[in-house]
Structures are given as structure tokens and as C-alpha cells.
Design an enzyme around this catalytic site. Sequence first.
Site, short mmCIF file in Angstrom:
data_model
loop_
_atom_site.label_atom_id
_atom_site.label_comp_id
_atom_site.label_asym_id
_atom_site.label_seq_id
_atom_site.Cartn_x
_atom_site.Cartn_y
_atom_site.Cartn_z
N SER A 42 -14.50 -18.51 79.02
CA SER A 42 -13.21 -18.75 78.35
C SER A 42 -12.25 -19.51 79.24
O SER A 42 -12.04 -19.16 80.39
CB SER A 42 -12.53 -17.47 77.84
OG SER A 42 -13.14 -16.33 78.31
N HIS B 235 -19.73 -19.58 65.54
CA HIS B 235 -19.38 -20.07 66.87
C HIS B 235 -20.67 -20.34 67.63
O HIS B 235 -20.96 -19.73 68.66
CB HIS B 235 -18.53 -19.01 67.58
CG HIS B 235 -17.78 -19.53 68.75
ND1 HIS B 235 -18.27 -19.44 70.04
CD2 HIS B 235 -16.60 -20.14 68.85
CE1 HIS B 235 -17.41 -19.97 70.87
NE2 HIS B 235 -16.37 -20.41 70.17
N ARG C 295 -23.00 -18.12 76.33
CA ARG C 295 -23.24 -16.98 77.22
C ARG C 295 -23.55 -15.75 76.38
O ARG C 295 -22.86 -15.48 75.40
CB ARG C 295 -22.00 -16.74 78.08
CG ARG C 295 -22.08 -15.52 78.95
CD ARG C 295 -20.86 -15.37 79.86
NE ARG C 295 -21.10 -15.84 81.21
CZ ARG C 295 -20.20 -16.43 81.98
NH1 ARG C 295 -19.00 -16.67 81.52
NH2 ARG C 295 -20.50 -16.79 83.21
N THR C 296 -24.58 -15.02 76.77
CA THR C 296 -24.84 -13.71 76.17
C THR C 296 -24.26 -12.67 77.11
O THR C 296 -24.59 -12.64 78.29
CB THR C 296 -26.36 -13.49 75.99
OG1 THR C 296 -26.86 -14.50 75.10
CG2 THR C 296 -26.64 -12.12 75.40
N HIS C 297 -23.36 -11.86 76.58
CA HIS C 297 -22.71 -10.86 77.43
C HIS C 297 -23.51 -9.56 77.46
O HIS C 297 -24.18 -9.19 76.50
CB HIS C 297 -21.30 -10.56 76.92
CG HIS C 297 -20.30 -11.62 77.28
ND1 HIS C 297 -20.02 -12.68 76.45
CD2 HIS C 297 -19.53 -11.79 78.40
CE1 HIS C 297 -19.11 -13.46 77.04
NE2 HIS C 297 -18.80 -12.94 78.21
N GLU D 210 -10.41 -2.28 81.29
CA GLU D 210 -10.35 -1.11 82.17
C GLU D 210 -9.11 -0.27 81.87
O GLU D 210 -8.10 -0.77 81.37
CB GLU D 210 -10.27 -1.56 83.64
CG GLU D 210 -11.47 -2.31 84.13
CD GLU D 210 -11.56 -3.70 83.53
OE1 GLU D 210 -10.51 -4.34 83.29
OE2 GLU D 210 -12.69 -4.14 83.28
N ASN E 199 -5.07 -12.89 82.63
CA ASN E 199 -4.14 -11.75 82.50
C ASN E 199 -4.18 -10.96 83.81
O ASN E 199 -5.18 -11.00 84.53
CB ASN E 199 -4.57 -10.83 81.35
CG ASN E 199 -5.99 -10.30 81.52
OD1 ASN E 199 -6.97 -11.01 81.23
ND2 ASN E 199 -6.12 -9.08 82.01
I1 8IG Z 1 -10.18 -12.79 79.87
O1 8IG Z 1 -8.67 -7.62 82.35
C1 8IG Z 1 -10.51 -11.00 80.63
N1 8IG Z 1 -11.74 -10.50 80.71
N2 8IG Z 1 -13.08 -6.38 82.39
N3 8IG Z 1 -10.84 -7.00 82.37
C2 8IG Z 1 -12.15 -7.27 82.10
N4 8IG Z 1 -12.54 -8.41 81.54
C3 8IG Z 1 -11.60 -9.30 81.26
C4 8IG Z 1 -10.24 -9.09 81.50
C5 8IG Z 1 -9.85 -7.88 82.10
N5 8IG Z 1 -9.57 -10.17 81.10
#
Ligand code: 8IG
Length: 275
Positions: free
Chosen positions: A42, A74, A95-97, A196, A238
Site C-alpha cells: 500500500s 482488485h 501480495r497474498t497476506h 495491535e 499511521n
Molecule cells: I497500513 O498499525 C498499516 N498496517 N500490524 N499495524 C499493523 N499493520 C499495519 C498498521 C499497523 N498500519
Amino acid sequence: MTDMNPLDVPEIDPFDVARTAAGEIAEATGIARHDVALTLGSGWGRAADLIGETTHTLDAEDITGFSAPALAGHAGKLRSVLLPSGKRALIIGARTHYYEGHGVRRVVHSVRTAAATGATTMILTNGAGGIRETWTPGTPVLISDHINLTADSPLEGATFVDLTDLYSRRLRDLARTIDPALDEGVYCQFRGPHYETPAEVQMARIIGGHIVGMSTALEAIAARQSGMEVLGLSLITNLAAGIQKEPLSHAEVLHAGKTAEPVISALLARIVAAL
Ligand code: 8IG
């Protein structure tokens, strides 16, 4: 139709599946060998248009072992890009998460396929949360090391792989010749898909983490197993939970990514040109 994927069959060697996939990419593109591969997370997508000339675009789901995209409508794309240097880049927009729950073989299949196409450099990018207060949303950060909190590994059996200097110092130094202000930090891969708790972010900080995310570490391990040199880059979209006062919002994450995208994509393109 059931979702049949050879990576889900334990007896099938995932490296054979990767070789098959690489053969299909070579066939579809007419390009026998790629030199570098990039996974664009992203915020980083625009880099695909800046690093060179896209000569072929493939739907990832048409290639053996790749999963249908997690988000409907997508479709993940694979692109073959001719760099100004004459080198070839394979761009993985699919991407596969780990949190999709299909197992770690599927998570690292794109990396193993990239290695099977001949790529010797793997650039892994992501959007992530930042623990350092000085990293405002939109800041790109080099990954210097990771802490894998998934309790999983792409390695199977008694396969011991050294992870010292996993995130190549040479490539980090090269990135800093392009942008000397690039900071670096330790990436903690959590399972997700929840963000988290503030207590978990404090744990990550205390054990030496600076970035929290849901990807990359497992992929980097697989890249190293395949002998590739790894460069990791996080876009801090973030501040991690509890570091910022407001609750995390996905919309805010997307907004920060969109705003930063032109700047960081240009940065990444310059790094690739310098490889
Ligand atoms: I964009 O604050 C993104 N991906 N684990 N924590 C985790 N993954 C994320 C975060 C985050 N922001």
C-alpha cells in the site's frame, strides 16, 4: 469450482510450483530472465509506472500457484518492466497476506517465483504503523531487520538459513545515496488482520521494534532462502495504536498512502535505477 492450488498439496514441492510459474511468465512475456523483483504494498503502487516501460501485464491468477485476490474486483497483476539500464524488473502487485489463512507457502510463492525467473534482488515494500513519534504519516523508512511474530516460517523441515544482514546493508546504503534523510528501523510482522492493542505496540517497542505490519518478514526469509539480496521499505501510514491518541482508521491509512504515493514512488524508482 473449488479453489485448487498445488501449494495446498503437501507432497508437491513448492519450489517446483515456483519453477512452473516462472516458466509460464517467461512464456507469456517472451522474457527468459528477470533481474530484480518488486512487491508493491500500500502506497507504493505508482512506482510501477515510474521505474521503466511496462511491456507485459499478466493477471496473477492465471499463473500457477497464485491466489485469487483477497479483495474482489482488485485483480493482482504481474508486470514485466524494461528498465532504462536494459535490466528487467518483475513487479508483483499481488501480495497474498498471511492473515488470509491460506498458509505460508502461498504467502511466499511470489518471492519464490521471482527467484525462479532469475531475479537476484528482491525489493519488498509495505504500508505499516510507526512506533517512533518522529515518523509522521507519509514517511518512508528502510527496514534494517525484523522480528517475526507470526510463529510461522516459510522453511520446511530441517532447513537452517542464516538471517544475519537479511535486509542488505549494501542496498540500504545505496538507498541513502538517493535520499540521505531515509531513516531505518526494525519491522515487526504481526499476524493481523486486527491492528495491535496499545499494550502489544509497547511490547514491540520494548523488544526492539520500530515498525508494525502484517507482511514482509516471511517473504524476506523466503527470499534469503532462495539466495536473493533483499531491500525492505515501509511507508509509515499511521502511528501505531496508542502512540497516536486517535483510534486507527483504515480510511486514514488509505489517505496517508494516497498523499505520499507520488513522492515515495519517485524515490523507489530512483533507487531501482541505481541498482
Ligand atoms: I497500513 O498499525 C498499516 N498496517 N500490524 N499495524 C499493523 N499493520 C499495519 C498498521 C499497523 N498500519
